[in-house]
Structure formats: C-alpha cells, structure tokens
Design a protein around this motif. Structure first.
Motif, PDB file in Angstrom:
ATOM      1  N   PHE A  93      41.782 -47.719  46.175  1.00 40.80           N
ATOM      2  CA  PHE A  93      40.374 -47.959  45.854  1.00 40.80           C
ATOM      3  C   PHE A  93      39.751 -46.750  45.165  1.00 40.80           C
ATOM      4  CE2 PHE A  93      39.423 -51.427  49.272  1.00 40.80           C
ATOM      5  CZ  PHE A  93      40.101 -52.345  48.502  1.00 40.80           C
ATOM      6  N   ASN A  94      40.098 -45.555  45.615  1.00 42.06           N
ATOM      7  CA  ASN A  94      39.588 -44.344  44.955  1.00 42.06           C
ATOM      8  C   ASN A  94      40.060 -44.273  43.508  1.00 42.06           C
ATOM      9  OD1 ASN A  94      38.226 -43.420  47.208  1.00 42.06           O
ATOM     10  ND2 ASN A  94      39.949 -42.196  47.953  1.00 42.06           N
ATOM     11  N   GLU A  95      41.314 -44.623  43.296  1.00 40.69           N
ATOM     12  CA  GLU A  95      41.891 -44.593  41.954  1.00 40.69           C
ATOM     13  C   GLU A  95      41.204 -45.587  41.018  1.00 40.69           C
ATOM     14  OE1 GLU A  95      46.010 -46.231  40.010  1.00 40.69           O
ATOM     15  OE2 GLU A  95      46.154 -45.187  41.934  1.00 40.69           O
ATOM     16  N   LYS A  96      40.805 -46.742  41.570  1.00 43.24           N
ATOM     17  CA  LYS A  96      40.199 -47.805  40.767  1.00 43.24           C
ATOM     18  C   LYS A  96      38.667 -47.785  40.830  1.00 43.24           C
ATOM     19  CE  LYS A  96      44.258 -49.479  39.755  1.00 43.24           C
ATOM     20  NZ  LYS A  96      44.833 -49.291  38.400  1.00 43.24           N
ATOM     21  N   ASN A  97      38.102 -46.781  41.480  1.00 42.31           N
ATOM     22  CA  ASN A  97      36.644 -46.665  41.622  1.00 42.31           C
ATOM     23  C   ASN A  97      36.039 -47.897  42.291  1.00 42.31           C
ATOM     24  OD1 ASN A  97      36.356 -44.079  40.312  1.00 42.31           O
ATOM     25  ND2 ASN A  97      36.739 -45.137  38.361  1.00 42.31           N
ATOM     26  N   VAL A  98      36.679 -48.320  43.363  1.00 46.46           N
ATOM     27  CA  VAL A  98      36.217 -49.483  44.125  1.00 46.46           C
ATOM     28  C   VAL A  98      35.570 -49.016  45.419  1.00 46.46           C
ATOM     29  CG1 VAL A  98      36.961 -51.512  45.429  1.00 46.46           C
ATOM     30  CG2 VAL A  98      37.951 -51.050  43.170  1.00 46.46           C
ATOM     31  N   THR A  99      34.386 -49.521  45.687  1.00 44.68           N
ATOM     32  CA  THR A  99      33.713 -49.280  46.963  1.00 44.68           C
ATOM     33  C   THR A  99      33.320 -50.636  47.541  1.00 44.68           C
ATOM     34  OG1 THR A  99      32.824 -47.160  46.194  1.00 44.68           O
ATOM     35  CG2 THR A  99      31.795 -48.160  48.135  1.00 44.68           C
ATOM     36  N   ILE A 100      33.972 -51.031  48.617  1.00 42.53           N
ATOM     37  CA  ILE A 100      33.681 -52.332  49.220  1.00 42.53           C
ATOM     38  C   ILE A 100      32.373 -52.246  50.002  1.00 42.53           C
ATOM     39  CG2 ILE A 100      34.495 -54.129  50.796  1.00 42.53           C
ATOM     40  CD1 ILE A 100      36.176 -53.837  48.272  1.00 42.53           C
ATOM     41  N   HIS A 101      31.469 -53.153  49.687  1.00 41.27           N
ATOM     42  CA  HIS A 101      30.198 -53.202  50.402  1.00 41.27           C
ATOM     43  C   HIS A 101      30.355 -54.021  51.674  1.00 41.27           C
ATOM     44  CE1 HIS A 101      25.953 -53.468  51.274  1.00 41.27           C
ATOM     45  NE2 HIS A 101      26.013 -54.791  51.230  1.00 41.27           N
ATOM     46  N   PHE A 102      30.239 -53.350  52.804  1.00 44.07           N
ATOM     47  CA  PHE A 102      30.269 -54.006  54.112  1.00 44.07           C
ATOM     48  C   PHE A 102      28.840 -54.219  54.576  1.00 44.07           C
ATOM     49  CE2 PHE A 102      34.608 -52.759  54.074  1.00 44.07           C
ATOM     50  CZ  PHE A 102      35.276 -53.412  55.106  1.00 44.07           C
ATOM     51  N   GLU A 103      28.542 -55.418  55.027  1.00 42.72           N
ATOM     52  CA  GLU A 103      27.249 -55.654  55.676  1.00 42.72           C
ATOM     53  C   GLU A 103      27.426 -55.545  57.186  1.00 42.72           C
ATOM     54  OE1 GLU A 103      25.124 -59.124  54.481  1.00 42.72           O
ATOM     55  OE2 GLU A 103      25.031 -58.514  52.366  1.00 42.72           O
ATOM     56  N   GLU A 104      26.321 -55.449  57.873  1.00 36.93           N
ATOM     57  CA  GLU A 104      26.358 -55.349  59.326  1.00 36.93           C
ATOM     58  C   GLU A 104      27.104 -56.547  59.914  1.00 36.93           C
ATOM     59  OE1 GLU A 104      23.300 -54.942  63.152  1.00 36.93           O
ATOM     60  OE2 GLU A 104      22.530 -54.848  61.085  1.00 36.93           O
ATOM     61  N   GLY A 105      28.070 -56.259  60.762  1.00 42.24           N
ATOM     62  CA  GLY A 105      28.831 -57.322  61.415  1.00 42.24           C
ATOM     63  C   GLY A 105      30.164 -57.621  60.752  1.00 42.24           C
ATOM     64  N   ASP A 106      30.384 -57.129  59.515  1.00 40.05           N
ATOM     65  CA  ASP A 106      31.635 -57.437  58.816  1.00 40.05           C
ATOM     66  C   ASP A 106      32.851 -56.888  59.563  1.00 40.05           C
ATOM     67  OD1 ASP A 106      30.173 -58.685  56.883  1.00 40.05           O
ATOM     68  OD2 ASP A 106      30.730 -57.331  55.240  1.00 40.05           O
ATOM     69  N   VAL A 107      32.740 -55.651  60.046  1.00 39.61           N
ATOM     70  CA  VAL A 107      33.872 -55.031  60.748  1.00 39.61           C
ATOM     71  C   VAL A 107      34.238 -55.865  61.971  1.00 39.61           C
ATOM     72  CG1 VAL A 107      34.597 -53.013  62.088  1.00 39.61           C
ATOM     73  CG2 VAL A 107      33.388 -52.704  59.917  1.00 39.61           C
ATOM     74  N   GLU A 108      33.229 -56.278  62.705  1.00 35.87           N
ATOM     75  CA  GLU A 108      33.459 -57.059  63.922  1.00 35.87           C
ATOM     76  C   GLU A 108      34.030 -58.440  63.594  1.00 35.87           C
ATOM     77  OE1 GLU A 108      30.623 -53.847  64.642  1.00 35.87           O
ATOM     78  OE2 GLU A 108      30.684 -55.466  63.158  1.00 35.87           O
TER      79      GLU A 108
END
Length: 475
Positions: free
Chosen positions: A284-299
């Motif tokens: 992701f760093n190599e491709k300049n990707v930042t995944i946007h997580f919203e509240e609750g996504d991890v859970e």
C-alpha cells in the motif's frame, strides 16, 4: 484414509455462464450480460450499451434457466451430494437498489432448490459470481462507496431469509481476489477501459477502497446470515494461483513469496483471520494507498470471518526475476512455463501435485475446513454417436482425486469437491462454448447455434461410479 462418508461430491456452475434468460421474468442486466463472446485468440469486449447486432453469450447460455429440472436430474443420476451454483443478483433486484425484491426471481430459485433436494443434493450457493447488476454500476460505481455494501447485504439477507430451510452452504464473493488485478475493476467497480484492463492505467486507491467495501459486505453477510440461521456454513472463495520459483535463485524465491502473499493470502487473511495482514502495508505504501476505515470496520471484519475456505484450482505457474522465458496461460493470470508439466489445449499447466501442496499450505495457514469448489479440464470435445470419449478428462480428474486422498492422509480437513463444470457452459475467460469442461455435452457452438440437446459423456459414468464408491472406484 479414504474419503469419508459425508464427503461432498458434486459440480459447480455460475448463473451468468449457464442460465441464459437474461431479461425474462423481471431480471435486469448484469455486468456479465454486457460481455461479448471471444476465443483463445480474441479478447472479450465489454459494451457499456448492449448492441443488438452483437453476440453476448450469457443472454442465452445453455438455457439452464428453463432446463434446470433436466440438468439437475442428470446431476442426481451421477449421485451428486452437492451442487454449487450462483443466484443471479439482478434476478432478485433487477437494478440493485429496489425497495422490494422481484418475486418471480425468488420463486424460480425456490423451484431450483426444491429440485436439488428432491434428488438428495445440497445446494451450495454463491451470492455473487461476477453478476453485479448494471444498475449499481451506473448509479453507484459498484463498490466505490459504502452504498455497495448496503445493497449487497440487503440482497444477501433477502435470499438467505427466503431459503434458510433449503440452503445450508453459502459463499459470499466468487474469486474475491480477482479484485486485486487490474481487470478486477470491472467486477468490483463496473469500470471498463482497455488501459485499465491491461494494467496500463490503475487507480489503486479507488480499487483497494472498493475491495475494502467488498470485504465488509462479505463480513456483514456472515454476521447477518448466522442470525438468520445459526446452522449456516458461510465461506469465502479464492482463485488460488499456486506459483513456484522457476529457479533456486533467492530473487525467484522471494518474488514467488510476494506474489503468493498478494494474490492469494491477502484476501484470504482478511476473510479468515478478520484483519489486514502485515505484508500488505508495504504494498500500500508503494502504491500510495490509504484505506479509509470507518468506525466499526475493524470489529466487523473480525466478527464476520468465514466458517470454511473454498477455492478454485486448475493449474500452476512459475515465477522468475529473469526475462525471456516462455509464458503460459492460467485462471485469471498466467506465468512462466514449467518445463516439468504438460498443458491443456488452452495452455493451462496440469499439476495434480500442486493441489496437495496448496491444500497443505491452506490448512496449515487457516486451520478451518477446506473445499475445492472449482477444478476441471477445458478441452476440445468431439460428439460421436451421441457421446464423447473424454478419457483425457477422466485422467485429469482421477489424478486430482488421487491427490485429494493423499491430502486427507496428510491430515487436511477437506470436506468436499465440486468440479467445474458438470455440464458444458460458457467459458468466463474466453466467452466460448468450444472450451468444454462438462460430464454432459451441450449441443451449442461458439456462435450460438445448436439444438441445446444434452448428451452424457464417458466421464459422466466414471464420476457416477466414483461417487457411488465413495471415491474408491477410479478406473
């Protein structure tokens, strides 16, 4: 250890490749309905607007929509324990965002499942086998936003609630790791552009954010599905592309490890372990990707892990850092030719031992039940006197069955096998009929002509004996 009595023998199809009836009984167009036919040397073309003067194989396919009773009866004659099939999403929600589902579509699958159960066949249902409604593409750009999550979960829970007493086994997204590849943007975003499909132009941020939404849609479906029926078994589906280093050069070994992590393990880790793996950060760093997580996504990802792991396995390829080596074909993508393997008519390298390697790797990594839900030989079949003497297919399948038994002896928890596909159907990659996989020959040509009559091949009777003997009779 031989195959256990409860082992699920069967076959696999996809709605867009077999049903036809693309615009009847309220069905809306899917992404696949906009794909023209092709062949080994002719790429398929995606038309944003369907051209009445062009041939679109999915529009009629093999007419399984109207002939499912005949076809499932044949599956029952072979002794199938399970039939993996997909529900056409746009048959239930024609545009994808209707308030209420299409009752004609729901009623159709009631009849399909009732027919399966009549013959003692468990349905294994793929919720999305590359069949996103075009309405979602046109209005929401597929899974580009979280609206795609909402619409998929609504569809999934609608059919799970409807069929909760008829279907036990479910898969969320077919070959979800297809979304890792440039061409996967057609499936998760509905985007089509020659430069995108060839990998010349890729919006990695948009692609991986959309894939994140697919992961969430899958996880929420698992969570809600278990509320509908705690006995549901809900799995993922990965196109496992098994790679070998071409040489012992450490660069080849490391490159192979990288390919395996990205193309196989990344999506699997998210769906089985419920979190993004460590190695994806560098990519992701190599491709300049930042995944946007919203509240609750991890859970949600953690709570919505799958109950079993399913995958397709057709061939293996080699990886090398060196240039100038002969290339070969494969499912989704090819690789460098392996000098130790033979290949099919379409250049897919035949490697039964690779299936043992793959099964052991997967069970070691995840420790949950496994199922091979696609495996087969696409070949030129010749119908003579009402049958096909396809000893080459029998030989291919026998070798892979032998290897599955070996993997069981290794201690792998393998619960089923659905070969692709038990009846000739439209090839997803090339859009042709000539590339035949089935035990049942369908009289149809690449241009759509033919009677659609069904004929039993020699392999039909071989598979029937195999199932009746619990995998023992492989002659």
């Amino acid at each position: 250890m031989s195959f256990p009595k409860e082992f699920l023998w069967g076959g696999a199809t996809a709605a867009n490749q077999c049903e036809g009836a693309w615009n009847v009984d309220g069905k809306g167009p899917s992404v696949c309905d906009h794909n023209r036919g092709g062949d080994l040397h002719t790429k398929r073309v995606f038309d944003k607007i369907i051209d009445g003067n062009r041939y679109y194989p999915s529009h009629d396919a093999i007419d399984h929509y109207n002939r499912f009773e005949e076809d499932i009866k044949l599956f029952g004659e072979m002794g199938f324990k399970v039939y993996r099939m997909s529900i056409a999403w746009s048959r239930i929600f024609p545009l994808g965002d209707e308030e209420f589902p299409n009752e004609q579509g729901l009623a159709h699958y009631d009849k399909v499942f009732d027919t399966c159960l009549k013959y003692g066949i468990e349905p294994l249902v793929t919720l999305s086998h590359f069949e996103m409604p075009m309405g979602i593409v046109e209005k929401y750009n597929g899974f580009e936003t979280r609206k795609g999550i909402e619409l998929f979960v609504k569809y999934a829970t609608t059919v799970m609630e409807r069929y909760k007493d008829k279907v036990k086994y479910w898969l969320t997204f077919n070959e979800v790791n297809f979304g890792m590849l440039p061409m996967g943007q057609l499936i998760i975003l509905g985007m089509y552009d020659e430069d995108i499909m060839s990998g010349k132009k890729v919006d990695y941020q948009k692609q991986f954010q959309a894939l994140h939404h697919v992961f969430l849609a899958s996880a929420k479906t698992v969570i809600e599905g278990h509320k509908i029926n705690p006995d549901f078994m809900i799995g993922n589906m990965i196109a496992h592309m098994t790679f070998y280093p071409l040489t012992p050069n450490p660069e080849d070994v490391r490159l192979t490890q990288t390919f395996d992590n990205l193309l196989n393990n990344f999506c699997s880790d998210v769906q089985v372990k419920g979190e993004y793996p460590y190695f994806i950060k560098e990519y992701f760093n190599e491709k300049n990707v930042t995944i946007h997580f919203e509240e609750g996504d991890v859970e949600t990802l953690k709570e919505g892990t799958v109950d079993f792991y399913t995958f397709s396995y057709y061939a293996t390829n080699c990886i090398t850092a060196e240039n100038g080596h002969e290339m070969t074909m494969g499912n989704l993508m090819g690789g460098v030719k392996n000098p130790h393997l033979k290949a099919s008519d379409w250049g897919w390298q035949i490697d039964p031992t690779g299936l043992r390697i793959t099964l052991n790797k997967l069970y070691d990594r995840y420790g949950i039940p496994l199922m091979v839900v696609e495996n087969g030989l696409g070949a030129h079949d010749e119908l003579v006197d009402g049958t096909v003497n396809d000893d080459y297919r029998i030989d291919y399948l026998r070798q892979h069955v032998d290897i599955m038994e070996t993997a069981l002896n290794d201690g792998v928890n393998l619960i089923g096998y659905t070969m692709w596909g038990p009846i000739d159907l439209i090839s997803a990659g090339t859009g042709e009929m000539k590339k035949r996989y089935g035990f049942i020959y369908v009289d149809k040509d690449n241009d759509g002509s033919g009677t659609l009559n069904r004929y039993k091949k020699k392999s039909f009777y071989w598979y029937k004996k195999l199932i009746a003997s619990q995998g023992e009779d492989r002659i």
